[in-house]
Design a protein around this motif. Structure first.
Motif, mmCIF file in Angstrom:
data_model
loop_
_atom_site.group_PDB
_atom_site.id
_atom_site.type_symbol
_atom_site.label_atom_id
_atom_site.label_comp_id
_atom_site.label_asym_id
_atom_site.label_seq_id
_atom_site.Cartn_x
_atom_site.Cartn_y
_atom_site.Cartn_z
ATOM 1 N N HIS A 24 0.856 -1.185 0.000
ATOM 2 C CA HIS A 24 0.000 0.000 0.000
ATOM 3 C C HIS A 24 0.895 1.239 0.000
ATOM 4 C CE1 HIS A 24 0.961 -0.774 4.207
ATOM 5 N NE2 HIS A 24 0.723 0.507 4.450
ATOM 6 N N PRO A 25 0.371 2.380 -0.479
ATOM 7 C CA PRO A 25 1.209 3.576 -0.626
ATOM 8 C C PRO A 25 1.120 4.522 0.569
ATOM 9 C CG PRO A 25 -0.877 3.950 -1.717
ATOM 10 C CD PRO A 25 -0.957 2.556 -1.116
ATOM 11 N N HIS A 26 2.111 5.420 0.662
ATOM 12 C CA HIS A 26 2.086 6.550 1.599
ATOM 13 C C HIS A 26 2.772 7.743 0.949
ATOM 14 C CE1 HIS A 26 0.457 4.354 4.957
ATOM 15 N NE2 HIS A 26 1.473 3.511 5.004
ATOM 16 N N ARG A 27 2.369 8.927 1.385
ATOM 17 C CA ARG A 27 3.057 10.165 0.982
ATOM 18 C C ARG A 27 2.834 11.222 2.067
ATOM 19 N NH1 ARG A 27 1.954 13.269 -4.721
ATOM 20 N NH2 ARG A 27 3.593 11.823 -5.424
ATOM 21 N N GLY A 28 3.872 12.020 2.338
ATOM 22 C CA GLY A 28 3.709 13.231 3.121
ATOM 23 C C GLY A 28 3.868 13.113 4.624
ATOM 24 N N PHE A 29 4.259 11.947 5.134
ATOM 25 C CA PHE A 29 4.418 11.783 6.576
ATOM 26 C C PHE A 29 5.330 10.585 6.838
ATOM 27 C CE2 PHE A 29 1.196 8.776 5.477
ATOM 28 C CZ PHE A 29 1.252 7.760 6.417
ATOM 29 N N SER A 30 5.577 10.326 8.116
ATOM 30 C CA SER A 30 6.399 9.171 8.503
ATOM 31 C C SER A 30 5.534 8.139 9.214
ATOM 32 C CB SER A 30 7.536 9.599 9.433
ATOM 33 O OG SER A 30 8.487 10.376 8.749
ATOM 34 N N PRO A 31 5.299 6.976 8.586
ATOM 35 C CA PRO A 31 4.707 5.865 9.322
ATOM 36 C C PRO A 31 5.802 5.161 10.118
ATOM 37 C CG PRO A 31 4.808 5.374 6.961
ATOM 38 C CD PRO A 31 5.481 6.692 7.169
ATOM 39 N N VAL A 32 5.561 5.011 11.420
ATOM 40 C CA VAL A 32 6.580 4.479 12.328
ATOM 41 C C VAL A 32 6.002 3.287 13.074
ATOM 42 C CG1 VAL A 32 8.120 5.010 14.250
ATOM 43 C CG2 VAL A 32 7.478 6.820 12.630
ATOM 44 N N THR A 33 6.735 2.184 13.128
ATOM 45 C CA THR A 33 6.287 0.992 13.830
ATOM 46 C C THR A 33 7.213 0.692 14.998
ATOM 47 O OG1 THR A 33 5.337 0.045 11.813
ATOM 48 C CG2 THR A 33 5.766 -1.464 13.632
ATOM 49 N N PHE A 34 6.650 0.712 16.209
ATOM 50 C CA PHE A 34 7.359 0.294 17.427
ATOM 51 C C PHE A 34 6.907 -1.141 17.710
ATOM 52 C CE2 PHE A 34 6.894 4.873 17.685
ATOM 53 C CZ PHE A 34 8.117 5.313 18.158
ATOM 54 N N LEU A 35 7.848 -2.066 17.685
ATOM 55 C CA LEU A 35 7.508 -3.484 17.831
ATOM 56 C C LEU A 35 7.797 -3.945 19.265
ATOM 57 C CD1 LEU A 35 6.403 -5.684 15.944
ATOM 58 C CD2 LEU A 35 8.744 -6.482 15.664
ATOM 59 N N PHE A 36 6.782 -4.502 19.910
ATOM 60 C CA PHE A 36 6.925 -4.939 21.297
ATOM 61 C C PHE A 36 6.978 -6.451 21.440
ATOM 62 C CE2 PHE A 36 5.247 -0.685 21.416
ATOM 63 C CZ PHE A 36 5.972 -0.094 22.429
ATOM 64 N N ARG A 37 6.310 -7.175 20.536
ATOM 65 C CA ARG A 37 6.376 -8.634 20.532
ATOM 66 C C ARG A 37 6.424 -9.114 19.089
ATOM 67 N NH1 ARG A 37 2.303 -8.384 24.914
ATOM 68 N NH2 ARG A 37 3.312 -9.017 26.859
ATOM 69 N N GLY A 38 7.151 -10.213 18.870
ATOM 70 C CA GLY A 38 7.200 -10.802 17.544
ATOM 71 C C GLY A 38 8.218 -10.139 16.641
ATOM 72 N N SER A 39 8.067 -10.381 15.343
ATOM 73 C CA SER A 39 8.958 -9.827 14.328
ATOM 74 C C SER A 39 8.120 -9.381 13.137
ATOM 75 C CB SER A 39 9.985 -10.871 13.860
ATOM 76 O OG SER A 39 10.779 -11.316 14.939
ATOM 77 N N VAL A 40 8.606 -8.384 12.408
ATOM 78 C CA VAL A 40 7.897 -7.905 11.229
ATOM 79 C C VAL A 40 8.893 -7.689 10.096
ATOM 80 C CG1 VAL A 40 8.050 -5.455 11.857
ATOM 81 C CG2 VAL A 40 6.196 -6.234 10.374
ATOM 82 N N ARG A 41 8.481 -8.092 8.903
ATOM 83 C CA ARG A 41 9.306 -7.886 7.719
ATOM 84 C C ARG A 41 8.738 -6.732 6.905
ATOM 85 N NH1 ARG A 41 10.199 -12.087 2.606
ATOM 86 N NH2 ARG A 41 11.784 -10.847 1.502
ATOM 87 N N HIS A 42 9.596 -5.771 6.596
ATOM 88 C CA HIS A 42 9.233 -4.611 5.778
ATOM 89 C C HIS A 42 9.855 -4.761 4.398
ATOM 90 C CE1 HIS A 42 9.082 -0.249 4.632
ATOM 91 N NE2 HIS A 42 10.207 -0.585 4.012
ATOM 92 N N ARG A 43 9.048 -4.540 3.370
ATOM 93 C CA ARG A 43 9.550 -4.446 1.998
ATOM 94 C C ARG A 43 8.903 -3.242 1.344
ATOM 95 N NH1 ARG A 43 8.578 -10.493 -0.120
ATOM 96 N NH2 ARG A 43 6.964 -10.382 1.478
ATOM 97 N N ASP A 44 9.646 -2.581 0.439
ATOM 98 C CA ASP A 44 9.060 -1.407 -0.205
ATOM 99 C C ASP A 44 9.551 -1.243 -1.645
ATOM 100 O OD1 ASP A 44 11.508 0.228 -0.298
ATOM 101 O OD2 ASP A 44 11.249 0.587 1.832
ATOM 102 N N SER A 45 8.954 -0.268 -2.305
ATOM 103 C CA SER A 45 9.222 -0.025 -3.724
ATOM 104 C C SER A 45 10.566 0.635 -3.968
ATOM 105 C CB SER A 45 8.101 0.827 -4.320
ATOM 106 O OG SER A 45 7.913 2.026 -3.583
ATOM 107 N N ARG A 46 11.311 0.952 -2.897
ATOM 108 C CA ARG A 46 12.677 1.460 -3.014
ATOM 109 C C ARG A 46 13.697 0.346 -2.777
ATOM 110 N NH1 ARG A 46 13.777 7.169 -4.209
ATOM 111 N NH2 ARG A 46 11.682 7.926 -4.716
#
Length: 284
Positions: A62-84
Motif C-alpha cells: 500500500h502507498p504513503h506520501r507526506g508523513f512518517s509511518p513508524v512501527t514500534f515493535l513490542f512482541r514478535g517480528s515484522v518484515r518490511h519491503r518497499d518499492s525502493r
C-alpha cells in the motif's frame, strides 16, 4: 526545582476495525483530532492461529506520501519491503521509521504468530513532503538505553535526546520518542522540551503522576505545556510509549494513506500512485 507537566487529557484506546484488523485508536478519535505533529496511533496485539500462512498476514502492499509511518515493535517480528528495494526484518524492541516523502509503496508482514506493535503517523513539514523516501530500521540492541537510579525503569531512546542519550534515527522536525519499561515501584523524572506537544501511551500496567493521579493501561495521555518534565511512578509493571514533538503549525489533510496540506495535494497523491510514480512492490 523540577517543574511538572500536568495531564491535559486522558483518552481510552477504543478498538476500531481497520479492514478486518482490530486496533486500538485513541488518536484521532472523538476526543482529539490531531496533536501536532502526531496524526495517528494504532495499538495492535494479536495471536494468529498456528496454521495461518504468515505470508498473507499483516498489511500488504500500500502507498504513503507526506508523513512518517513508524512501527514500534513490542512482541514478535515484522518484515518490511518497499518499492525502493528496502527489505528488512525488525524484532521485538525494535523500530522501523519510514519517511514516506514524495511516495512509497510498502508492506509489513509478521514473521511470528504472536505480535504486538504501535504504529504512529508523524506529520512531515510541507517543505519536506516531496523529499525522496527514506527507511530507517533499528533493532533493540542498537537502541541507546538509560536505566533509572533505582534500576527499576529502562528507557530506550529512538529519536531526539532524552536523559543524555541520543536516539539514532533522524527526523524531519524535532521529535523525541522512547519506549519505557517500569517495574512496580520504579520511578523516573523525564525532562521534556517546554515547547513540544507530548503524550504517553500505556500499553498495560498503571502509572501514578506527581499530582497523585493514576492512569491504567490502554490510555493515551496528553500532557499540558506547563512544566519542564514529568515524574512517573509505576503502580504495576508498565510498558509506555513516550513521544514529544515541536508543533509544525501547518494545516493538514489526512485522507486514506496520505497526509498532505490541501485536498488538491491529496488528489495528486492518488493520481501519482495510480500512475506508478510511487513505485511498485510485488510480493512473492
Amino acid at each position: 526545582m523540577k517543574t511538572e507537566r500536568s495531564i491535559q487529557q486522558i483518552i481510552y484506546g477504543h478498538i476500531v476495525n481497520m479492514g478486518g484488523m482490530h486496533v486500538r485508536q485513541p488518536l484521532p478519535s472523538a476526543d482529539i483530532d490531531y496533536l501536532d505533529p502526531f496524526v495517528l496511533l494504532h495499538h495492535h496485539a494479536t495471536v494468529l492461529p498456528d496454521d495461518r500462512d504468515l505470508r498473507h498476514a499483516g498489511v500488504g502492499a500500500h502507498p504513503h506520501r507526506g508523513f512518517s509511518p513508524v512501527t514500534f515493535l513490542f512482541r514478535g517480528s515484522v518484515r518490511h519491503r518497499d518499492s525502493r528495494l528496502n527489505d528488512s526484518t525488525v524484532h521485538a524492541g525494535g523500530v522501523q521509521w519510514m519517511n514516506a516523502g514524495m511516495g512509497i509503496v510498502h508492506s509489513e508482514r509478521p514473521l511470528s504468530h504472536e505480535q504486538e506493535l504501535i504504529q504512529m503517523w508523524v506529520n512531515t513539514p510541507a517543505r519536506h513532503k516531496m523529499d525522496p523516501p527514506a527507511y530507517h530500521p533499528l533493532q533493540k540492541e542498537e537502541t541507546p538505553t538509560v536505566t533509572s537510579g533505582d534500576g527499576n525503569v529502562t528507557v530506550w531512546v529512538v529519536t531526539g535526546e532524552l536523559l543524555g542519550a541520543q536516539g539514532p534515527i533522524p527526523t524531519l522536525s524535532p521529535i523525541i520518542s522512547a519506549t519505557l519499561e517500569l517495574k512496580a515501584g520504579g520511578q523516573i523524572y523525564l525532562p521534556l522540551p517546554t515547547t513540544h506537544n507530548a503524550f504517553l501511551y500505556l500499553l498495560d500496567g498503571q502509572l501514578q503522576f506527581a499530582d497523585g493521579q493514576t492512569v491504567k493501561g490502554k490510555n493515551f495521555i496528553v500532557l499540558t505545556k506547563d512544566g519542564e518534565g514529568i515524574t512517573l511512578e509505576a503502580v504495576a509493571d508498565t510498558r509506555v510509549l513516550l513521544m514529544t514533538g515541536e508543533p509544525i503549525g501547518e494545516e493538514i489533510v489526512a485522507q486514506g494513506p496520505f497526509v498532505m496540506n490541501s485536498e488538491n495535494q491529496i488528489m495528486e497523491a492518488y493520481r501519482d500512485f495510480r500512475m506508478g510514480k510511487m513505485g511498485v512492490l510485488i510480493e512473492e
